[in-house]
Design a protein around this motif. Structure first.
Motif, short mmCIF file in Angstrom:
data_model
loop_
_atom_site.label_atom_id
_atom_site.label_comp_id
_atom_site.label_asym_id
_atom_site.label_seq_id
_atom_site.Cartn_x
_atom_site.Cartn_y
_atom_site.Cartn_z
N LEU A 367 0.84 -1.30 0.08
CA LEU A 367 0.10 0.02 0.07
C LEU A 367 0.88 1.20 0.17
CD1 LEU A 367 -2.70 1.35 0.30
CD2 LEU A 367 -2.48 1.22 2.62
N GLY A 368 2.05 1.22 0.68
CA GLY A 368 2.83 2.36 0.74
C GLY A 368 3.55 2.72 -0.47
N ASN A 369 3.79 1.84 -1.48
CA ASN A 369 4.48 2.27 -2.68
C ASN A 369 3.33 2.53 -3.65
OD1 ASN A 369 7.32 1.94 -3.10
ND2 ASN A 369 6.70 -0.03 -1.74
N GLN A 370 1.93 2.25 -3.35
CA GLN A 370 0.97 2.47 -4.33
C GLN A 370 0.81 3.62 -3.96
OE1 GLN A 370 -2.60 -0.14 -3.96
NE2 GLN A 370 -4.01 1.89 -4.13
N LEU A 371 0.52 4.25 -2.93
CA LEU A 371 0.29 5.59 -2.38
C LEU A 371 1.46 6.81 -2.78
CD1 LEU A 371 -0.83 4.90 1.31
CD2 LEU A 371 -2.43 5.93 -0.55
N ILE A 372 2.67 6.34 -2.80
CA ILE A 372 3.93 6.97 -3.32
C ILE A 372 3.65 7.21 -5.07
CG2 ILE A 372 6.24 6.95 -3.84
CD1 ILE A 372 6.74 5.28 -1.45
N LYS A 373 3.16 6.40 -5.51
CA LYS A 373 3.06 6.40 -7.15
C LYS A 373 1.58 7.60 -7.37
CE LYS A 373 4.61 2.09 -8.57
NZ LYS A 373 4.19 0.71 -9.04
N GLU A 374 0.82 7.37 -6.27
CA GLU A 374 -0.21 8.55 -6.63
C GLU A 374 0.05 9.89 -6.14
OE1 GLU A 374 -3.43 6.79 -4.63
OE2 GLU A 374 -3.53 4.81 -5.83
N LEU A 375 0.86 10.16 -5.46
CA LEU A 375 1.22 11.25 -4.70
C LEU A 375 1.60 12.39 -6.01
CD1 LEU A 375 3.37 11.33 -1.56
CD2 LEU A 375 0.94 12.24 -1.79
N SER A 376 1.09 13.62 -6.12
CA SER A 376 1.35 14.40 -7.10
C SER A 376 2.63 15.06 -6.64
CB SER A 376 0.20 15.88 -6.71
OG SER A 376 0.30 16.56 -5.56
N GLY A 377 3.49 15.62 -7.81
CA GLY A 377 4.98 16.16 -7.60
C GLY A 377 4.90 17.17 -6.94
N SER A 378 3.81 17.85 -6.69
CA SER A 378 3.90 19.47 -6.12
C SER A 378 3.69 19.05 -4.63
CB SER A 378 2.77 20.42 -6.69
OG SER A 378 1.62 19.39 -6.29
N ILE A 379 3.34 17.94 -4.02
CA ILE A 379 3.09 17.85 -2.55
C ILE A 379 4.43 18.19 -1.70
CG2 ILE A 379 3.67 15.47 -2.54
CD1 ILE A 379 1.11 17.18 -0.28
N ALA A 380 4.34 19.10 -0.73
CA ALA A 380 5.54 19.53 -0.05
C ALA A 380 6.02 18.17 0.76
CB ALA A 380 5.23 20.44 1.18
N VAL A 381 7.33 17.75 0.88
CA VAL A 381 7.91 16.61 1.45
C VAL A 381 8.58 17.10 2.68
CG1 VAL A 381 9.42 14.72 1.07
CG2 VAL A 381 8.18 15.62 -0.81
N ASP A 382 8.05 16.66 3.78
CA ASP A 382 8.80 16.93 4.97
C ASP A 382 9.81 15.59 5.39
OD1 ASP A 382 7.60 14.68 6.02
OD2 ASP A 382 5.85 15.95 7.18
N GLU A 383 10.75 15.73 6.55
CA GLU A 383 11.54 14.80 6.81
C GLU A 383 10.97 13.53 7.08
OE1 GLU A 383 15.13 13.87 10.20
OE2 GLU A 383 14.06 15.79 10.13
N TYR A 384 9.89 13.32 7.57
CA TYR A 384 9.12 12.14 8.03
C TYR A 384 8.58 11.36 6.74
CZ TYR A 384 9.23 13.45 12.99
OH TYR A 384 9.37 13.80 14.27
N LEU A 385 7.89 12.28 5.86
CA LEU A 385 7.66 11.64 4.46
C LEU A 385 8.70 10.91 3.64
CD1 LEU A 385 5.25 11.02 2.42
CD2 LEU A 385 5.73 13.29 1.85
N ALA A 386 10.10 11.77 3.62
CA ALA A 386 11.04 11.58 2.83
C ALA A 386 11.60 10.21 3.28
CB ALA A 386 12.16 12.38 3.04
#
Length: 394
Positions: A367-386
Motif C-alpha cells: 500500500l505504501g508504494n501504491q500511495l507513493i505513485k499516486e502522490l502529486s509531484g507538487s506535494i511538500a515533502v517533510d523529513e518524516y515523509l522522505a
C-alpha cells in the motif's frame, strides 16, 4: 463517613463547574490509594477519590479541595501553569495539599497488606524476577506503544513458560525493591528494537513485552517492599534474572505482597476497552466539538475524536481520529483509521502523506508504494515523509 456527591455539588456551586461537560459521577476507589488523592477519567466522565481519604483524620475542606482538583480535570488535562493557577483559587489549597500529603504518607506506612485483592499467580507455572536498570526513574523502563508494554532490561532470558508471572526489581545497593509485575510476558535473549523515529513515531529497545493490561507498575512512593539480597542466589546480580517454580516456598511471601497490594498503580497507556469510547460532549455543537478534537492531545484527543465521529462520520472526523490515535502511540489502529479516511478522501494528498508514514511504521510496503505513485509531484515533502518513502522503496 463523607458524602462525595454532596461535596461535589458544593464545589460546583461555589468554585467550579465545567461548561463543556455535564456533572461527573463521583465515587470512592476500591483500593486504598496513597500515591494519588484521586483521578478524573474523561471517557466515562467520572471522578474517583482514594478510599483512604474517607476518614475523620481528614478535614472536610481538605477532601473538598481534592474534589475541586479533580473537577478541574474536566477541562484541563495536564498539571500545567493554567491548571495550577486555577487550582490555587481554592481557599488555602496549598495548606490542604500539605495536610493530605502528610496523612497519606503515614497511612501508607501503617497500611497492612492482610487481604488478598488479586490473584496474579493463578494458572502460572513460573515466577521470573528481573532487575531493570533504573532506580528512582524505574518507570522509564516501561514503554507503551501500539497497545503493548515493552520493557527494557539487560537480562538475557529465554526458555520461560508462557504462563509466567514476572516481578520487576530495582537494586538500591543493599536490597531489591519490587516496582512492577507482569503476567504472561514474552522474553527475548537478544535485544530488540522498534525504530519509528524517522517516520514520526518512537525509537526504543526492549527484551520483554506483554499486553498493556497485563502490566502493573507501582508509584515510586509505594515501592516499600524490599527483599534482602541474601534471599536470592548470587547469580541474580550478574544475570539480572532468576526463575522459580510458582510453588517454591522461598517466594510465597513475595507473592502474598503482590496479590495483596492495594495502593494504586501508575497508569501507562490507554486501556484497549477505552479506544472506542466517546467523551460525553453531548451538549456541544459540531464546530465546538471539532475544535476540541483537533486541539486536544493524547488520549483526550482520541476520546474527543471518537465523539466527533459518533456525531458525524466523514473524512475529516476519521482523519482526526487517526491522527489522535497515532499521537497516543496506537499505531496499528491509526493505520486502519487513516485507510478508512483515505477511502473517503478522493485521493486527498494530505491524507496520503500521513498514511504513507503509517505504512512505513507497520511495514505495509504494498500500500505504501501504491500511495507513493499516486502522490502529486507538487506535494511538500517533510523529513518524516522522505524517510518513509526511502524505507518503503527499499
Amino acid at each position: 463517613m463523607y458524602d462525595l456527591d454532596k461535596i461535589l455539588d458544593e464545589v460546583r456551586t461555589k468554585y467550579y463547574a465545567s461548561t463543556t461537560l455535564p456533572r461527573p459521577n463521583i465515587l470512592w476507589s476500591d483500593e486504598h490509594w496513597t500515591a494519588i488523592n484521586g483521578k478524573y477519567d474523561l471517557y466515562n466522565n467520572q471522578i474517583t477519590i482514594s478510599r483512604a481519604l474517607n476518614s475523620n483524620d481528614i478535614s472536610y475542606e481538605a477532601l473538598a479541595s481534592v474534589v475541586y482538583h479533580e473537577s478541574l480535570h474536566q477541562d484541563f488535562a495536564e498539571h500545567d501553569r493554567k491548571f495550577m493557577l486555577r487550582a490555587n483559587r481554592f481557599p488555602n489549597y496549598k495548606t490542604y495539599a500539605k495536610e493530605l500529603d502528610e496523612y497519606l504518607s503515614d497511612y501508607s506506612l501503617n497500611l497492612k497488606y492482610d487481604k488478598i485483592t488479586a490473584d496474579y499467580s493463578k494458572d502460572k507455572n513460573e515466577v521470573v524476577f528481573v532487575i531493570i536498570p533504573y532506580l528512582e526513574d524505574f518507570q522509564n523502563a516501561f514503554t507503551f506503544y501500539d497497545g503493548n508494554i515493552y520493557i527494557d532490561t539487560e537480562a538475557r532470558i529465554s526458555n520461560v513458560s508462557k504462563t509466567n508471572l514476572t516481578i520487576f526489581l530495582v537494586d538500591n545497593g543493599e536490597k531489591y525493591h519490587i516496582v512492577a509485575w507482569a503476567e504472561n510476558a514474552e522474553f527475548f535473549k537478544v535485544q530488540k528494537q522498534i525504530l519509528h523515529g524517522d517516520f514520526g513515531g518512537l525509537d526504543f529497545s526492549y527484551r520483554i513485552w506483554t499486553l498493556r493490561d497485563n502490566v502493573k507498575i507501582l508509584f515510586d512512593t509505594t515501592c516499600t517492599y524490599a527483599i534482602g539480597k541474601k534471599a536470592f542466589p548470587v547469580s541474580l546480580e550478574a544475570d539480572k534474572f532468576i526463575i522459580y517454580d510458582i510453588r517454591s516456598d522461598v517466594i510465597q511471601e513475595d507473592l502474598k505482597y503482590v496479590n495483596s497490594y492495594c495502593e494504586g498503580f501508575y497508569e501507562l497507556g490507554m486501556a484497549p476497552f477505552a479506544t472506542e469510547i466517546a467523551a460525553p460532549y453531548t451538549q456541544l455543537a459540531y464546530m465546538e466539538l471539532y475544535a476540541i478534537a483537533v486541539n486536544e492531545a493524547g488520549f483526550r484527543g482520541v476520546w474527543a475524536a471518537n465523539a466527533l465521529c459518533k456525531m458525524d462520520l466523514n473524512y475529516d472526523t476519521l482523519f482526526n481520529r487517526a491522527d489522535a490515535l497515532r499521537d497516543s502511540g496506537l499505531i496499528t489502529l491509526a493505520y486502519h483509521e487513516m485507510k478508512k479516511a483515505y477511502s473517503l478522501a478522493s485521493k486527498n494528498s494530505n491524507c496520503a502523506v500521513e498514511l504513507i508514514k503509517l505504512c512505513a511504521m507497520v511495514s505495509d510496503f504494498s500500500l505504501g508504494n501504491q500511495l507513493i505513485k499516486e502522490l502529486s509531484g507538487s506535494i511538500a515533502v517533510d523529513e518524516y515523509l522522505a524517510n518513509s518513502i526511502t524505507h518503503l522503496q527499499k
